[in-house]
Write a protein that holds these residues in place. Structure first.
Motif, PDB file in Angstrom:
ATOM      1  N   ARG A   1       1.098   4.228  -2.881  1.00  0.00           N
ATOM      2  CA  ARG A   1       0.779   5.613  -2.519  1.00  0.00           C
ATOM      3  C   ARG A   1       1.887   6.594  -2.895  1.00  0.00           C
ATOM      4  O   ARG A   1       1.651   7.796  -2.934  1.00  0.00           O
ATOM      5  CB  ARG A   1       0.504   5.700  -1.017  1.00  0.00           C
TER       6      ARG A   1
ATOM      7  N   ASP B   1      -6.351   5.546  -2.539  1.00  0.00           N
ATOM      8  CA  ASP B   1      -6.083   4.339  -1.766  1.00  0.00           C
ATOM      9  C   ASP B   1      -6.588   3.137  -2.563  1.00  0.00           C
ATOM     10  O   ASP B   1      -7.797   2.950  -2.727  1.00  0.00           O
ATOM     11  CB  ASP B   1      -6.788   4.425  -0.413  1.00  0.00           C
TER      12      ASP B   1
ATOM     13  N   ARG C   1       0.835  -1.211   0.000  1.00  0.00           N
ATOM     14  CA  ARG C   1       0.000   0.000   0.000  1.00  0.00           C
ATOM     15  C   ARG C   1       0.864   1.254   0.000  1.00  0.00           C
ATOM     16  O   ARG C   1       0.600   2.221  -0.718  1.00  0.00           O
ATOM     17  CB  ARG C   1      -0.911  -0.042   1.229  1.00  0.00           C
ATOM     18  N   ARG C   2       1.925   1.221   0.785  1.00  0.00           N
ATOM     19  CA  ARG C   2       2.831   2.377   0.864  1.00  0.00           C
ATOM     20  C   ARG C   2       3.527   2.627  -0.471  1.00  0.00           C
ATOM     21  O   ARG C   2       3.684   3.768  -0.901  1.00  0.00           O
ATOM     22  CB  ARG C   2       3.860   2.151   1.968  1.00  0.00           C
TER      23      ARG C   2
ATOM     24  N   SER D   1      -8.255   8.159   2.931  1.00  0.00           N
ATOM     25  CA  SER D   1      -7.333   7.204   3.538  1.00  0.00           C
ATOM     26  C   SER D   1      -8.005   5.910   3.920  1.00  0.00           C
ATOM     27  O   SER D   1      -7.403   4.854   3.921  1.00  0.00           O
ATOM     28  CB  SER D   1      -6.673   7.825   4.780  1.00  0.00           C
TER      29      SER D   1
ATOM     30  N   SER E   1       0.385   7.651  -6.246  1.00  0.00           N
ATOM     31  CA  SER E   1      -1.022   7.993  -6.390  1.00  0.00           C
ATOM     32  C   SER E   1      -1.599   8.444  -5.052  1.00  0.00           C
ATOM     33  O   SER E   1      -1.236   7.914  -3.995  1.00  0.00           O
ATOM     34  CB  SER E   1      -1.807   6.780  -6.911  1.00  0.00           C
ATOM     35  N   ASP E   2      -2.500   9.430  -5.110  1.00  0.00           N
ATOM     36  CA  ASP E   2      -3.163   9.903  -3.899  1.00  0.00           C
ATOM     37  C   ASP E   2      -4.343   9.022  -3.510  1.00  0.00           C
ATOM     38  O   ASP E   2      -4.896   9.156  -2.430  1.00  0.00           O
ATOM     39  CB  ASP E   2      -3.660  11.345  -4.102  1.00  0.00           C
TER      40      ASP E   2
END
Length: 277
Positions: free
Chosen positions: A249, A255, A245-246, A273, A252-253
């Protein structure tokens, strides 16, 4: 020709020294400080207690577009594997060490169970070849050998190149939203920017791309990303999903991964978020 483990290979160490403190910074990088400086280069972990051996390999790998980090034992290998997106490991096997035991420990840990491992066997340590195979090493090269042979092994294991005429099983590419994965070359782009994933994160993302929107249980993800002979707990899955996930990100903004309490994870783009681990 130049060989690794023979006298001609010393040119590489000389070249590394000419780069000033570059080799020293690379060795210090095993503490993790280099991680943010060259994030897009495939990272190779080198397990050795010989600084000159590391300097030679560091130079050879750097010329070919790889980054490297030094680990002196299995503890450091596991620590680095937990902190970085390592793509493979090279083990400096000598008569005076028990690198098969290191390999066995790496294979039993969920962080490194799927990490490609190549043993570089020094003269006099050839008798460890069988023990290395039994412990789970992927390739064994007896020194001296040409650096090109090691590089070919790495590229083959990491699937950066494909043999002419060979055809991959299943789809060559997968896409969902802003995420595009090229399976045969192990390239992943998010929002048009390439991101580098470790072997576990790549397999997790691939399984999610193959099942977009579906809630995948941790057991399903374990089966998709880890060898069957390794115990993997739920928290280990959570850690790797957090790393995936990190990485997404960073480009990309949105989730891309939704956490479903008591259920698992699903790949779907949404703003905000959202609920996290």
């Amino acid at each position: 020709g130049t060989t690794l483990g023979g006298r001609p290979a010393c040119w590489a160490a000389d070249e590394a020294r000419k780069e000033g403190h570059g080799a020293s910074r690379a060795i210090a990088g095993s503490e993790g400080r280099w991680m943010r400086s060259m994030p897009m280069k495939p990272l190779i972990l080198i397990c050795s207690q010989d600084a000159e051996f590391y300097m030679i390999l560091n130079h050879i790998l750097a010329v070919e577009g790889f980054a490297s980090a030094l680990a002196s034992d299995s503890d450091e290998m596991l620590k680095l594997a937990g902190e970085t997106e390592a793509q493979a490991g090279i083990l400096d096997c000598r008569a005076c060490n028990a690198m098969a035991e290191v390999c066995s420990r790496l294979r039993q840990d969920a962080r490194t169970s799927a990490l490609p491992l190549i043993a570089s066997i020094a003269p006099g340590a050839e008798n460890q070849h069988i023990a290395l195979l039994k412990s789970g090493v992927d390739e064994s090269l007896v020194r001296p050998f040409a650096p090109a042979k090691l590089l070919d092994c790495l590229r083959s294991r990491l699937s950066y190149t494909r043999l002419p005429g060979s055809r991959p099983e299943g789809p060559v590419s997968l896409s969902h939203g802003d995420i595009h994965m090229q399976i045969d070359t192990h390239h992943v782009r998010c929002n048009g920017r390439e991101i580098l994933l470790g072997p576990i994160e790549f397999k997790l993302l691939r399984h999610m791309l193959e099942n977009p929107g579906k809630v995948l249980t941790r057991d399903e993800l374990i089966e998709a990303a880890w060898p069957g002979n390794v115990y993997v707990g739920p928290r280990t899955v959570d850690v790797h999903i957090s790393r995936l996930r990190r990485s997404l990100r960073q480009s990309s903004d949105l989730d891309a991964i939704r956490t479903v309490r008591l259920g698992g994870y699903a790949l779907e783009f949404r703003s905000g978020s959202g609920e996290q681990d």
